[in-house]
Design a protein around this motif. Sequence first.
Motif, PDB file in Angstrom:
ATOM      1  N   LYS A 163     -10.498  73.145 -24.362  1.00 21.43           N
ATOM      2  CA  LYS A 163     -11.776  72.408 -24.395  1.00 21.43           C
ATOM      3  C   LYS A 163     -12.862  73.273 -25.032  1.00 21.43           C
ATOM      4  O   LYS A 163     -12.913  74.480 -24.784  1.00 21.43           O
ATOM      5  N   ALA A 167     -18.474  74.031 -20.015  1.00 22.80           N
ATOM      6  CA  ALA A 167     -17.803  72.746 -19.780  1.00 22.80           C
ATOM      7  C   ALA A 167     -16.837  72.925 -18.627  1.00 22.80           C
ATOM      8  O   ALA A 167     -16.357  74.002 -18.390  1.00 22.80           O
ATOM      9  N   ASN A 213     -10.422  68.423 -21.570  1.00 19.17           N
ATOM     10  CA  ASN A 213     -11.225  67.766 -20.538  1.00 19.17           C
ATOM     11  C   ASN A 213     -11.938  66.507 -21.000  1.00 19.17           C
ATOM     12  O   ASN A 213     -12.438  65.761 -20.179  1.00 19.17           O
ATOM     13  N   ARG A 258      -3.744  76.756 -15.560  1.00 20.62           N
ATOM     14  CA  ARG A 258      -4.621  76.216 -16.619  1.00 20.62           C
ATOM     15  C   ARG A 258      -5.595  77.307 -17.021  1.00 20.62           C
ATOM     16  O   ARG A 258      -6.538  77.603 -16.296  1.00 20.62           O
ATOM     17  N   VAL A 259      -5.370  77.890 -18.186  1.00 27.71           N
ATOM     18  CA  VAL A 259      -6.139  79.081 -18.561  1.00 27.71           C
ATOM     19  C   VAL A 259      -6.837  78.861 -19.906  1.00 27.71           C
ATOM     20  O   VAL A 259      -6.178  78.542 -20.904  1.00 27.71           O
ATOM     21  N   GLY A 260      -8.154  79.019 -19.902  1.00 25.76           N
ATOM     22  CA  GLY A 260      -8.927  78.871 -21.136  1.00 25.76           C
ATOM     23  C   GLY A 260      -9.502  80.193 -21.608  1.00 25.76           C
ATOM     24  O   GLY A 260      -9.025  80.809 -22.568  1.00 25.76           O
ATOM     25  N   THR A 261     -10.520  80.666 -20.898  1.00 25.81           N
ATOM     26  CA  THR A 261     -11.277  81.847 -21.316  1.00 25.81           C
ATOM     27  C   THR A 261     -10.409  83.077 -21.584  1.00 25.81           C
ATOM     28  O   THR A 261     -10.641  83.802 -22.553  1.00 25.81           O
ATOM     29  N   ARG A 317     -16.346  80.270 -23.853  1.00 26.43           N
ATOM     30  CA  ARG A 317     -16.680  79.015 -24.542  1.00 26.43           C
ATOM     31  C   ARG A 317     -18.109  79.099 -25.043  1.00 26.43           C
ATOM     32  O   ARG A 317     -18.970  79.678 -24.404  1.00 26.43           O
ATOM     33  N   VAL A 367      -6.051  75.927 -22.044  1.00 20.38           N
ATOM     34  CA  VAL A 367      -7.182  74.995 -21.965  1.00 20.38           C
ATOM     35  C   VAL A 367      -8.086  75.208 -23.175  1.00 20.38           C
ATOM     36  O   VAL A 367      -8.800  76.205 -23.280  1.00 20.38           O
ATOM     37  N   MET A 416      -2.672  68.789  -8.247  1.00 22.27           N
ATOM     38  CA  MET A 416      -3.538  69.727  -8.969  1.00 22.27           C
ATOM     39  C   MET A 416      -4.772  69.981  -8.115  1.00 22.27           C
ATOM     40  O   MET A 416      -5.215  69.090  -7.401  1.00 22.27           O
ATOM     41  N   MET A 421      -8.687  72.401  -7.991  1.00 19.78           N
ATOM     42  CA  MET A 421      -9.649  73.349  -8.539  1.00 19.78           C
ATOM     43  C   MET A 421     -10.502  73.807  -7.364  1.00 19.78           C
ATOM     44  O   MET A 421     -11.339  73.051  -6.891  1.00 19.78           O
ATOM     45  N   MET A 439      -6.828  79.442 -12.688  1.00 18.84           N
ATOM     46  CA  MET A 439      -7.509  79.469 -13.972  1.00 18.84           C
ATOM     47  C   MET A 439      -7.656  80.937 -14.383  1.00 18.84           C
ATOM     48  O   MET A 439      -7.038  81.814 -13.784  1.00 18.84           O
ATOM     49  N   SER A 440      -8.475  81.213 -15.394  1.00 19.89           N
ATOM     50  CA  SER A 440      -8.558  82.594 -15.905  1.00 19.89           C
ATOM     51  C   SER A 440      -8.812  83.624 -14.808  1.00 19.89           C
ATOM     52  O   SER A 440      -8.227  84.703 -14.813  1.00 19.89           O
ATOM     53  N   ILE A 445      -7.064  67.195 -18.222  1.00 20.32           N
ATOM     54  CA  ILE A 445      -7.353  67.901 -16.970  1.00 20.32           C
ATOM     55  C   ILE A 445      -8.774  67.672 -16.466  1.00 20.32           C
ATOM     56  O   ILE A 445      -9.174  68.239 -15.461  1.00 20.32           O
TER      57      ILE A 445
HETATM   58  C1  LIG Z   1     -12.078  74.659 -17.988  1.00 17.58           C
HETATM   59  C2  LIG Z   1     -10.997  74.403 -17.021  1.00 17.58           C
HETATM   60  C3  LIG Z   1      -9.969  75.346 -16.833  1.00 17.58           C
HETATM   61  C4  LIG Z   1      -9.912  76.693 -17.528  1.00 17.58           C
HETATM   62  O1  LIG Z   1     -10.930  77.531 -17.065  1.00 17.58           O
HETATM   63  P1  LIG Z   1     -10.995  79.074 -17.518  1.00 17.58           P
HETATM   64  O2  LIG Z   1     -11.792  79.701 -16.439  1.00 17.58           O
HETATM   65  O3  LIG Z   1     -11.670  79.097 -18.843  1.00 17.58           O
HETATM   66  O4  LIG Z   1      -9.624  79.585 -17.583  1.00 17.58           O
HETATM   67  C5  LIG Z   1      -8.945  75.004 -15.969  1.00 17.58           C
HETATM   68  N1  LIG Z   1      -8.924  73.831 -15.309  1.00 17.58           N
HETATM   69  C6  LIG Z   1      -9.898  72.912 -15.457  1.00 17.58           C
HETATM   70  C7  LIG Z   1      -9.803  71.632 -14.716  1.00 17.58           C
HETATM   71  C8  LIG Z   1     -10.961  73.171 -16.309  1.00 17.58           C
HETATM   72  O5  LIG Z   1     -11.933  72.257 -16.435  1.00 17.58           O
END
Ligand SMILES: *Cc1c(COP(=O)(O)O)cnc(C)c1O
Length: 230
Positions: free
Chosen positions: A35, A230, A56, A217-220, A226, A33, A159, A161, A201-202, A77
């Motif tokens: 974003k 967001a 996003n 879905r992994v960002g951080t 970030r 991810v 999907m 969250m 996620m993370s 996403i």
């Molecule tokens: C930002 C986001 C993520 C990733 O989140 P992290 O905690 O940074 O891994 C995954 N899914 C969605 C829908 C997001 O908006």
Amino acid sequence: MSVADGLTAVRSRMAAAAQAAGRSPKDVRLVAVSKTQPPEAVREALAAGQVVFGENYVQEAAAKIAGAGPGPEWHFIGHLQTNKARQAAELFSAVQSVHSLKLAQALDRRAGELDKRIMVLIQVSLAGEEQKSGCLPAEASGLAQAIAALPHLDLRGLMTMPPFFDEPEAARPYFAGLRELAAALAPDLPAGAMSELSMGMSGDFEAAIAEGATLVRVGTAIFGARSYPA
Ligand SMILES: *Cc1c(COP(=O)(O)O)cnc(C)c1O
């Protein structure tokens, strides 16, 4: 920590979680991810072999997608407004956050104009929160049937969250709930229409893998914090 190090760490945690659950690590794909991250971060991830990216915001993603060139697979996403469906259909190969038939029909029409097929997942709000975070579980069956009939969309699964928890195990009932919902819907849908579960996620992807996630879905944990929320 570099992006390459972040990716290595996440991949090995994913593999360990899959093995602990008696699953093949190959059955869980990583969506990076990106974003709010700059194009350089995407380039670093590409250089480290990452293929699938999640964004996003349509506007923000456009420049990064153009800059990355062919090769990566881009998944939308975030919350998609119907009036952004055209741009989203142009930019993305998958939309994981389809929450209404109106949005699905707009994506289908735009995909048709572009002569492409878009993979879609239905975003479900298992906590029954506001519309923004997905359709209600009770609406998922009707929505899935209707989307499966659209010619330019390829329905592949669900999907979710979960609400935010400090403790990853607290999210686990939601992950189990998504798996159970997909299993309940699958018999009335074309083969493969419920084969993907995008969850984790993370903070909680290991718990999601234990419950059957096929996309995390992994960002951080890859890119670091970030610079703006967001
Ligand atoms: C930002 C986001 C993520 C990733 O989140 P992290 O905690 O940074 O891994 C995954 N899914 C969605 C829908 C997001 O908006």
